[in-house]
Design an enzyme around this catalytic site. Structure first.
Site, PDB file in Angstrom:
ATOM      1  N   CYS A 132       0.961  -1.289  -0.064  1.00 55.00           N
ATOM      2  CA  CYS A 132       0.043  -0.163  -0.121  1.00 55.00           C
ATOM      3  C   CYS A 132       0.967   1.285   0.063  1.00 55.00           C
ATOM      4  O   CYS A 132       1.992   1.404   0.700  1.00 55.00           O
ATOM      5  CB  CYS A 132      -0.950   0.118   1.018  1.00 55.00           C
ATOM      6  SG  CYS A 132      -2.068  -1.133   1.423  1.00 55.00           S
ATOM      7  N   ARG A 156       3.235  -0.122  -5.254  1.00 52.64           N
ATOM      8  CA  ARG A 156       3.180  -0.805  -3.891  1.00 52.64           C
ATOM      9  C   ARG A 156       1.916  -1.358  -3.820  1.00 52.64           C
ATOM     10  O   ARG A 156       1.571  -2.292  -2.841  1.00 52.64           O
ATOM     11  CB  ARG A 156       3.211   0.330  -2.851  1.00 52.64           C
ATOM     12  CG  ARG A 156       4.527   0.848  -2.906  1.00 52.64           C
ATOM     13  CD  ARG A 156       4.525   1.837  -1.709  1.00 52.64           C
ATOM     14  NE  ARG A 156       4.511   1.305  -0.425  1.00 52.64           N
ATOM     15  CZ  ARG A 156       5.616   1.215   0.039  1.00 52.64           C
ATOM     16  NH1 ARG A 156       7.002   1.372  -0.555  1.00 52.64           N
ATOM     17  NH2 ARG A 156       5.877   0.664   1.245  1.00 52.64           N
ATOM     18  N   TRP A 196      -2.932  -2.490  -1.695  1.00 56.64           N
ATOM     19  CA  TRP A 196      -2.840  -3.919  -1.753  1.00 56.64           C
ATOM     20  C   TRP A 196      -3.395  -4.459  -0.994  1.00 56.64           C
ATOM     21  O   TRP A 196      -3.217  -4.429   0.310  1.00 56.64           O
ATOM     22  CB  TRP A 196      -1.132  -4.294  -1.673  1.00 56.64           C
ATOM     23  CG  TRP A 196      -0.804  -5.536  -2.217  1.00 56.64           C
ATOM     24  CD1 TRP A 196      -0.537  -5.984  -3.519  1.00 56.64           C
ATOM     25  CD2 TRP A 196      -0.691  -6.644  -1.397  1.00 56.64           C
ATOM     26  NE1 TRP A 196      -0.459  -7.320  -3.484  1.00 56.64           N
ATOM     27  CE2 TRP A 196      -0.235  -7.658  -2.307  1.00 56.64           C
ATOM     28  CE3 TRP A 196      -0.538  -6.998  -0.153  1.00 56.64           C
ATOM     29  CZ2 TRP A 196       0.067  -8.998  -1.803  1.00 56.64           C
ATOM     30  CZ3 TRP A 196      -0.318  -8.165   0.408  1.00 56.64           C
ATOM     31  CH2 TRP A 196       0.013  -9.039  -0.451  1.00 56.64           C
ATOM     32  N   ASN A 245      -0.870   1.342   6.024  1.00 57.66           N
ATOM     33  CA  ASN A 245      -0.125   0.528   5.189  1.00 57.66           C
ATOM     34  C   ASN A 245       0.325  -0.280   6.442  1.00 57.66           C
ATOM     35  O   ASN A 245       1.143   0.086   7.391  1.00 57.66           O
ATOM     36  CB  ASN A 245       1.024   1.229   4.375  1.00 57.66           C
ATOM     37  CG  ASN A 245       1.818   0.098   3.806  1.00 57.66           C
ATOM     38  OD1 ASN A 245       1.453  -1.101   3.834  1.00 57.66           O
ATOM     39  ND2 ASN A 245       3.488   0.332   3.996  1.00 57.66           N
ATOM     40  N   GLY A 246      -0.122  -1.815   6.158  1.00 63.46           N
ATOM     41  CA  GLY A 246       0.391  -2.674   7.309  1.00 63.46           C
ATOM     42  C   GLY A 246      -0.841  -3.443   7.455  1.00 63.46           C
ATOM     43  O   GLY A 246      -2.044  -3.618   6.836  1.00 63.46           O
ATOM     44  N   GLU A 298      16.329 -16.887 -11.751  1.00 57.29           N
ATOM     45  CA  GLU A 298      15.611 -15.357 -11.861  1.00 57.29           C
ATOM     46  C   GLU A 298      15.103 -15.499 -13.427  1.00 57.29           C
ATOM     47  O   GLU A 298      14.164 -14.540 -13.369  1.00 57.29           O
ATOM     48  CB  GLU A 298      16.893 -14.634 -11.880  1.00 57.29           C
ATOM     49  CG  GLU A 298      16.664 -13.050 -12.233  1.00 57.29           C
ATOM     50  CD  GLU A 298      15.805 -12.429 -11.412  1.00 57.29           C
ATOM     51  OE1 GLU A 298      15.145 -12.848 -10.491  1.00 57.29           O
ATOM     52  OE2 GLU A 298      15.376 -11.240 -11.868  1.00 57.29           O
ATOM     53  N   LYS A 325      11.096 -14.152 -13.572  1.00 59.33           N
ATOM     54  CA  LYS A 325      10.591 -13.064 -14.295  1.00 59.33           C
ATOM     55  C   LYS A 325       9.600 -13.627 -15.236  1.00 59.33           C
ATOM     56  O   LYS A 325       8.484 -12.664 -15.384  1.00 59.33           O
ATOM     57  CB  LYS A 325      11.963 -12.398 -15.452  1.00 59.33           C
ATOM     58  CG  LYS A 325      13.077 -11.626 -14.601  1.00 59.33           C
ATOM     59  CD  LYS A 325      12.562 -10.232 -14.221  1.00 59.33           C
ATOM     60  CE  LYS A 325      12.128 -10.135 -12.643  1.00 59.33           C
ATOM     61  NZ  LYS A 325      12.916 -10.096 -11.690  1.00 59.33           N
ATOM     62  N   GLU A 369       6.363 -14.049 -12.965  1.00 63.96           N
ATOM     63  CA  GLU A 369       5.749 -12.983 -12.476  1.00 63.96           C
ATOM     64  C   GLU A 369       4.994 -11.641 -13.349  1.00 63.96           C
ATOM     65  O   GLU A 369       4.202 -11.249 -13.067  1.00 63.96           O
ATOM     66  CB  GLU A 369       6.537 -12.013 -11.553  1.00 63.96           C
ATOM     67  CG  GLU A 369       7.678 -11.240 -11.896  1.00 63.96           C
ATOM     68  CD  GLU A 369       8.397 -10.631 -10.864  1.00 63.96           C
ATOM     69  OE1 GLU A 369       8.078 -10.315  -9.778  1.00 63.96           O
ATOM     70  OE2 GLU A 369       9.657 -10.584 -11.084  1.00 63.96           O
ATOM     71  N   HIS A 402      17.004 -35.826 -12.075  1.00 65.27           N
ATOM     72  CA  HIS A 402      16.515 -36.443 -10.666  1.00 65.27           C
ATOM     73  C   HIS A 402      15.050 -36.388 -10.724  1.00 65.27           C
ATOM     74  O   HIS A 402      14.447 -36.402  -9.571  1.00 65.27           O
ATOM     75  CB  HIS A 402      17.284 -35.929  -9.593  1.00 65.27           C
ATOM     76  CG  HIS A 402      18.880 -36.386  -9.899  1.00 65.27           C
ATOM     77  ND1 HIS A 402      19.148 -37.811  -9.391  1.00 65.27           N
ATOM     78  CD2 HIS A 402      19.870 -35.737 -10.148  1.00 65.27           C
ATOM     79  CE1 HIS A 402      20.472 -37.768  -9.552  1.00 65.27           C
ATOM     80  NE2 HIS A 402      20.982 -36.586  -9.988  1.00 65.27           N
ATOM     81  N   LYS A 404       5.717  -4.059  -5.106  1.00 64.98           N
ATOM     82  CA  LYS A 404       7.156  -3.890  -5.326  1.00 64.98           C
ATOM     83  C   LYS A 404       7.876  -3.977  -3.958  1.00 64.98           C
ATOM     84  O   LYS A 404       8.753  -4.793  -3.940  1.00 64.98           O
ATOM     85  CB  LYS A 404       7.658  -2.686  -5.923  1.00 64.98           C
ATOM     86  CG  LYS A 404       9.080  -2.547  -5.938  1.00 64.98           C
ATOM     87  CD  LYS A 404       9.517  -1.811  -7.279  1.00 64.98           C
ATOM     88  CE  LYS A 404      11.057  -2.066  -7.649  1.00 64.98           C
ATOM     89  NZ  LYS A 404      11.336  -3.211  -8.215  1.00 64.98           N
TER      90      LYS A 404
END
Ligand code: M6R
Length: 613
Positions: A2, A30, A77, A103-104, A486, A490, A493, A509, A608
């Site tokens: 947020c 955010r 968010w 925010n939280g 990575e 990418k 996401e 394996h 983010k």
């Protein structure tokens, strides 16, 4: 997560909505489930909220004129309560006298809600934030600061908040515990924000609030207190980021712009840290004495997501050059597994934002247990830098896209510097070797430019091939195993294609069972010790009808026997190859997401800075 913004000035400002919206736009990374603003107008509090992205709120506000001296805004968010208009912030008290953005997560909000409901309070949302607004109004007796203070003493969990009251229009109240919040000092105006870019247009003088801090923000002064009312001062930090760096500059997306900024980001991290003749490194800011470095018997690197993969590359480098055992931990696991730490252990946090809750908590634990600590961080003055003994700033500049790219590259530069520095201090590297290594590091930005130039068009073309698939396997070995991870992160996401990264040698394996014509394999197979082994792994894929896309060293003809498609990159020593090899993988994810029509910079469900655990 947020994003919060607050503004207060002396005079009614006809541009107040633009200021709030501009700030929210820069905080939208955010969270983007809903957005809202509240403005203190001559007529009282005006509140506007809308579900979905900020652009929806902007449309709604287009036909409304709001002029005011003070205002607060929020981009959400969702944690408690679905993304709906009634759950959007700002939230009000029952009498609509005050507004709160938050925010939280308030962990005891249900108990508080029950308590207030018993007193007759009725709630209009499912959020924990509305409980804060009601509690402040419950304690309010003509002094907003005092009411907020009493409220904070009742809250358990994480919060940064900003509060505005119709009866006290001359100031805003801000407070934080765990979630980030900063104040911006302007000229006759002041600001509150979750992150620097939100207010960079107006001021570069920032005060970070610490956990348990409260601030009363007037247009021309800032009063800081602890929650118990003890007055305090916090240093003003001057931020030297360039606002232009936080704009798209003609690129369609921040992600593409940031991919192209990588050579510059890498150079900025090296900065003035390598001596003229490439004979020594200047890393005084890590605050570790030669004696402490010589005495180390273990290093832990803790980080999340992309920063964690940078840490994995760091492990290879530090072990190769400095010969210190390194363990790399996902921060959210580290703190719950009772790690063995002492004064001869160095714990390194890697984080772009410097605010990631899991990493921050892990570092607090490391500190408590007596380990030496340092951060590899992008955002100046951020929470992790305030916990660790020292910080190596990566100087990547503002990274806006949720998918991290240039910060990753700058983190790779930083772990290279650390590995060579540790090696020199611990006498594990000769001067000629060190000089040669630093020379190679210095060449990299030019080779990265070359790579961008060479691979972008072919990767763009190749992205059409991946559109057909729902799954992807990324393979790499040694120092390029983290690059496979990575690359997969990418892709998943931003394009929402299921992708997994594997150490190429592990494929037989288990994952080999997945290989068929519907499972493309993207392999990092540049020159290096394990080249022949990876070629064998790829033959196993081809034998099972899998499509192979290889990232290979320019001039490699053998690769054509095993790969259906080859992306060529310039030759570099293997220990530096992650810096080059990740570039085509970033571009591949970008172009696939673009072709699938997704919002590249703001992928669904993500934020983010992950400031909740
Ligand atoms: O700010 P941090 O570097 O601590 O963030 C860590 C992760 O949340 C971050 O790297 C995340 O995985 C990115 N979305 C990756 O692109």
């Amino acid at each position: 997560m947020c994003g919060i913004i607050g503004y207060i000035g002396h005079e009614p400002n006809p541009e107040i909505v633009d200021i709030l919206i501009d700030g929210l736009q820069r905080l939208e990374y955010r969270g983007y489930d809903s957005a809202g603003v509240a403005v203190m107008t001559e007529a009282g509090l005006e509140l506007q909220r809308e579900v979905g992205k900020l652009s929806n709120l902007v449309k709604k506000l287009a036909s409304i004129e709001l002029i005011g001296r003070a205002g607060i805004g929020h981009t959400r968010w969702a944690t408690h309560g679905r993304p709906t208009e009634y759950n959007a912030h700002p939230h009000t008290d029952p009498d609509k006298q005050l507004v709160v953005v938050h925010n939280g997560i308030i962990e005891n909000y249900l108990d508080l809600k029950e308590e207030l409901a018993a007193l007759g309070h009725q709630f209009a949302s499912e959020t924990d934030t509305e409980v804060i607004a009601h509690l402040i109004s419950h304690y309010y007796q003509g002094d907003l600061k005092e009411a907020v203070q009493k409220t904070l003493l009742r809250l358990e969990g994480a919060y940064s908040i900003c509060v505005m009251h119709v009866k006290e229009p001359n100031y805003l109240v801000a407070a934080k515990t765990s979630s980030p919040l900063l104040l911006g000092k302007g000229d006759g105006v002041n600001f509150i924000a979750s992150d620097i870019p939100a207010i960079l247009r107006h001021t570069r003088d920032i005060i970070y609030l610490e956990d348990g801090d409260m601030a009363v923000v007037y247009p021309d002064k800032l009063e800081l207190f602890r929650i118990d009312g003890t007055p305090l001062e916090r240093p003003v930090q001057h931020i030297d980021w360039n606002l232009v760096a936080a704009e798209k500059m003609g690129y369609d997306h921040f992600m593409l712009k940031e991919i192209h900024e990588q050579p510059a980001a890498f150079s900025q991290t090296l900065g003035g840290r390598i001596s003229e003749g490439h004979q020594r490194l200047y890393l005084d800011e890590i605050n570790l004495t030669p004696e402490q470095l010589k005495g180390l018997n273990r290093i832990y690197i803790v980080a999340c997501g992309t920063a964690y993969y940078a840490g994995m590359v760091g492990k290879y480098l530090i072990e190769k050059f400095a010969r210190i055992p390194v363990e790399v931990d996902v921060a959210s696991e580290f703190r719950y597994r009772n790690p063995i730490l002492d004064g001869q252990t160095l714990v390194i946090a890697i984080s772009q934002s410097g605010e990631t809750a899991d990493t921050l908590t892990a570092m607090k634990l490391a500190k408590q247990q007596g380990a030496l600590t340092m951060g590899v961080i992008n955002v100046k003055g951020s929470a992790i830098t305030r916990v660790t003994d020292g910080t190596l700033y990566i100087h990547a500049g503002p990274e806006i896209s949720v998918a991290s790219t240039k910060a990753f590259i700058a983190m790779l530069a930083a772990v290279n510097l650390l590995a060579l520095h540790f090696a020199q201090v611990r006498e594990q590297i000769s001067l000629p070797e060190l000089t040669a290594a630093m020379h190679e590091l210095r060449r990299l930005p030019r080779l990265m430019e070359e790579t961008l130039h060479a691979v972008e068009a072919p990767v763009n073309a190749l992205s059409t091939v991946l559109l057909r698939y729902h799954h992807c396997l990324y393979l790499g070995r040694g120092i390029n195993f983290p690059i496979a991870l990575e690359g997969a992160l990418k892709l998943k996401e931003i394009s929402y294609i299921h992708a997994e990264g594997y150490a190429a040698g592990e494929m037989k394996h288990g994952p080999i069972a997945l290989i068929d014509a519907l499972m493309p394999v993207i392999a990092v197979v540049t020159e290096g010790d394990a080249y022949d082994k990876v070629i064998s792994n790829l033959k196993e894929v081809r034998a099972r009808d899998g499509l192979v896309i290889a990232v290979a060293t320019v001039g490699d003809e053998r690769i054509k026997d095993v790969a259906n498609e080859v992306i060529y990159v310039p030759a570099v020593p293997e220990w530096l190859s992650p810096v080059i090899n990740v570039i085509p993988l970033q571009l591949l994810a970008y172009y696939v997401a673009l072709r699938r029509g997704y919002d590249v910079d703001q992928p669904r469900n993500l934020a983010k800075s992950v400031t909740v655990e």
